[in-house]
Motif scaffolding. Structure first.
Motif, short mmCIF file in Angstrom:
data_model
loop_
_atom_site.label_atom_id
_atom_site.label_comp_id
_atom_site.label_asym_id
_atom_site.label_seq_id
_atom_site.Cartn_x
_atom_site.Cartn_y
_atom_site.Cartn_z
N HIS A 42 7.15 -31.56 -5.81
CA HIS A 42 6.33 -31.06 -6.27
C HIS A 42 5.63 -29.77 -5.35
N VAL A 43 5.63 -28.54 -5.88
CA VAL A 43 5.22 -27.28 -4.89
C VAL A 43 4.48 -26.59 -5.52
N GLU A 44 3.20 -26.11 -5.02
CA GLU A 44 2.23 -25.22 -5.66
C GLU A 44 2.18 -23.98 -4.86
N ALA A 45 1.77 -22.86 -5.38
CA ALA A 45 1.18 -21.53 -4.69
C ALA A 45 -0.15 -20.97 -5.44
N ALA A 46 -0.83 -20.50 -4.63
CA ALA A 46 -2.02 -19.79 -5.25
C ALA A 46 -1.60 -18.30 -5.53
N LEU A 47 -2.14 -17.90 -6.69
CA LEU A 47 -1.72 -16.66 -7.27
C LEU A 47 -3.18 -15.67 -7.21
N PRO A 48 -2.90 -14.58 -7.14
CA PRO A 48 -4.06 -13.78 -7.36
C PRO A 48 -4.99 -13.89 -8.37
N GLY A 49 -6.18 -13.96 -8.52
CA GLY A 49 -6.79 -14.18 -9.49
C GLY A 49 -7.79 -15.80 -9.64
N GLY A 50 -7.06 -16.49 -8.82
CA GLY A 50 -7.51 -17.90 -8.65
C GLY A 50 -6.69 -18.67 -9.65
N LEU A 51 -5.44 -18.55 -10.18
CA LEU A 51 -4.65 -19.29 -10.82
C LEU A 51 -3.55 -19.87 -9.85
N ARG A 52 -2.90 -20.98 -10.38
CA ARG A 52 -1.69 -21.42 -9.30
C ARG A 52 -0.63 -21.52 -10.26
N ILE A 53 0.60 -21.47 -9.57
CA ILE A 53 1.96 -21.97 -9.98
C ILE A 53 2.63 -23.05 -9.36
N ALA A 54 3.22 -23.82 -10.30
CA ALA A 54 3.74 -25.08 -9.51
C ALA A 54 5.01 -25.34 -10.05
N PHE A 55 5.97 -25.89 -9.10
CA PHE A 55 7.37 -26.28 -9.40
C PHE A 55 7.46 -27.87 -9.42
N ASP A 56 8.11 -28.28 -10.23
CA ASP A 56 8.56 -29.74 -10.02
C ASP A 56 9.85 -29.91 -10.50
#
Length: 138
Positions: A42-56
């Motif tokens: 499981h890996v996450e990254a912060a996105l502009p505007g405060g959202l996150r994207i995650a990969f599982d």
């Protein structure tokens, strides 16, 4: 207990078949992941505007849903990356296709006033590249 809680959209999650290939693709689009993430489930990254994207990984999903199977058709999620300028769309598209990723739709001037292109990530999800076309200032 407060029963008036409103859920807040926070994260886009994507299931991947190959974490290393996925992270290599999205790093080319400017997303940042911790070093060594390629081997994580499981890996996450912060996105502009405060959202996150995650990969599982698929294995991660199967760890809590034994009956889960990956879709057998094209991806059902689309992501879009703003490239600042029409030339930025062309450059990003050429860089990704040149790196071996599938160009789904070559850059074109869309009728809605944007330069637009689409590539596929390693799992076949559509990733759009766009920027506003120059035009009269209103």
């Amino acid at each position: 207990m407060n029963t008036n809680i409103t859920p807040r959209f926070d994260l886009v999650g994507i299931v991947v078949s190959d974490m290393a290939a996925t992270l290599a693709f999205y790093r080319r689009l400017g997303l940042e992941f911790p070093e060594g993430s390629e081997g994580q489930p499981h890996v996450e990254a912060a996105l502009p505007g405060g959202l996150r994207i995650a990969f599982d990984t698929e294995e991660t999903i199967r760890s809590f849903d034994k009956n889960w199977e990956p879709p057998q058709s094209a991806g059902r999620i689309g992501l879009a990356f703003h490239c600042e300028t029409p030339e930025g769309v062309d450059a990003a598209y050429e860089e990704l296709v040149g790196a071996g990723y599938h160009g789904e739709l070559k850059p074109w001037d869309a009728f809605w006033g944007q330069r637009y292109a689409s590539v596929l990530d390693p799992d076949g999800n559509g990733v759009d590249l766009f920027a506003p076309l120059p035009g009269p200032v209103a």
